[in-house]
Design a protein around this motif. Sequence first.
Motif, mmCIF file in Angstrom:
data_model
loop_
_atom_site.group_PDB
_atom_site.id
_atom_site.type_symbol
_atom_site.label_atom_id
_atom_site.label_comp_id
_atom_site.label_asym_id
_atom_site.label_seq_id
_atom_site.Cartn_x
_atom_site.Cartn_y
_atom_site.Cartn_z
ATOM 1 N N TYR A 1 12.236 -3.265 -4.791
ATOM 2 C CA TYR A 1 11.470 -2.014 -4.693
ATOM 3 C C TYR A 1 10.356 -1.930 -5.739
ATOM 4 O O TYR A 1 9.221 -2.320 -5.465
ATOM 5 N N HIS B 1 6.899 -1.314 -3.988
ATOM 6 C CA HIS B 1 7.297 -0.454 -2.858
ATOM 7 C C HIS B 1 7.190 1.010 -3.273
ATOM 8 O O HIS B 1 7.635 1.394 -4.348
ATOM 9 N N ASP C 1 8.788 3.227 -1.546
ATOM 10 C CA ASP C 1 9.910 3.865 -0.849
ATOM 11 C C ASP C 1 11.260 3.616 -1.512
ATOM 12 O O ASP C 1 12.310 3.715 -0.875
ATOM 13 N N CYS D 1 9.988 5.467 -8.256
ATOM 14 C CA CYS D 1 8.625 4.943 -8.080
ATOM 15 C C CYS D 1 7.726 5.655 -9.078
ATOM 16 O O CYS D 1 7.524 6.868 -8.999
ATOM 17 N N LYS E 1 -0.458 0.469 -6.472
ATOM 18 C CA LYS E 1 0.262 -0.518 -5.653
ATOM 19 C C LYS E 1 -0.742 -1.425 -4.943
ATOM 20 O O LYS E 1 -0.639 -2.661 -4.994
ATOM 21 N N ARG F 1 2.369 -6.032 3.512
ATOM 22 C CA ARG F 1 2.556 -5.043 2.461
ATOM 23 C C ARG F 1 1.276 -4.269 2.131
ATOM 24 O O ARG F 1 1.341 -3.250 1.448
ATOM 25 N N ASP G 1 5.440 -0.322 3.764
ATOM 26 C CA ASP G 1 6.557 -0.716 2.902
ATOM 27 C C ASP G 1 7.859 -0.815 3.675
ATOM 28 O O ASP G 1 8.742 -1.585 3.318
ATOM 29 N N GLN G 2 8.006 0.003 4.703
ATOM 30 C CA GLN G 2 9.268 0.051 5.441
ATOM 31 C C GLN G 2 9.306 -1.043 6.512
ATOM 32 O O GLN G 2 8.307 -1.262 7.224
#
Length: 318
Positions: free
Chosen positions: A218, A223, A225, A229, A236, A279, A283-284
């Motif tokens: 993560y 990530h 998510d 974070c 990112k 990416r 993210d999912q």
Amino acid sequence: MASILPASNRRMRPDKNTYEGKRSVYVKNPYLDAMDEDILYHLDLGTKTHNLPAMFGDFVCVGGSPNRMKAFAQFMHKELQLEGDGEGIEDICAGTDRYCMFKTGPVLSISHGMGIPSISIMLHELIKLLHHARCCDVTIIRIGTSGGIGIAPGSVVITDIAVDSFFKPRFEQVILDNVVTRSTELDKELATDLLNCSREIPNFPTLIGHTMCTYDFYEGQGHLDGALCSFSREKKLDYLKRAYKAGVRNIEMESTVFAAMCGLCGLRAAVVCVTLLDRLESDQINLSHDVLVEYQQRPQLLISNFIKKQLGLCGQMS
Ligand SMILES: O=P(O)(O)O[C@@H]1C[C@H](O)[C@@H](CO)O1
Ligand SMILES: O=c1cc[nH]c(=O)[nH]1
């Protein structure tokens, strides 16, 4: 290719690690020779309890998930047209639930779990086994999944060099209270052979690129998510774009230690990972089950074709 002849059938040079004309598997541990027995605790195997030379073959394939590596073993069973349907294939490491290991003809298929510590433990024990079994010219390939950067999901990335989170081609191993830096170069010729092999498979997007290996799925991979974070979407994207500029095409969690350990121990190594998403876009991982299964089979198909070619069975390519 590794020989599966018992050690006594082969001629050893005075240098214990070198068989005539062959590249043997090194262990670099002066204490091992003095051990009467070596128990590979996490594999539930040992030098006194198992006939190791009989158990090992020419190719070793590793990947995170036990089910995927079992499916790969069954797939190889079919592709090599071995006797029986391969359904009842036995887990050589059935006495432990840490890892699983299957042997189909000359191919050993082993799971390594997720992340550097998990694959590192497995590799220590696997490399010792290959050494005890007097294997030579071993080809080892990690077949995995990854997140892509700037490439279409479903693409297969063959790693030329594994890099860390700073895009550096190194693996930093903490040994006692020292940090030891190891090279993460992989076998260039093997990577090129694999790329050439991929070109013979229709509709099979494949490329060679750098693979970034992180300690975390993560936050470590940027990530947005995870449960934690602490960075923005902009940060990112800036990081992933800098990774792309540095030559990184995919991210996973094992390649640096895999490259470092295999390189130091004389194994011809490659990393072949399918990308599950881009990416830069998301993210999912929201692929349907069928698509996910098909993507995960892509590295398996490539490696199966490569192995068949190496064995001279190229007329039977899938
Ligand atoms: O071999 P696999 O597909 O398990 O490798 C990647 C890297 C991590 O282990 C894991 C994260 O989902 O997948
Ligand atoms: O994004 C991804 C997907 C699979 N494996 C990873 O390590 N990262």
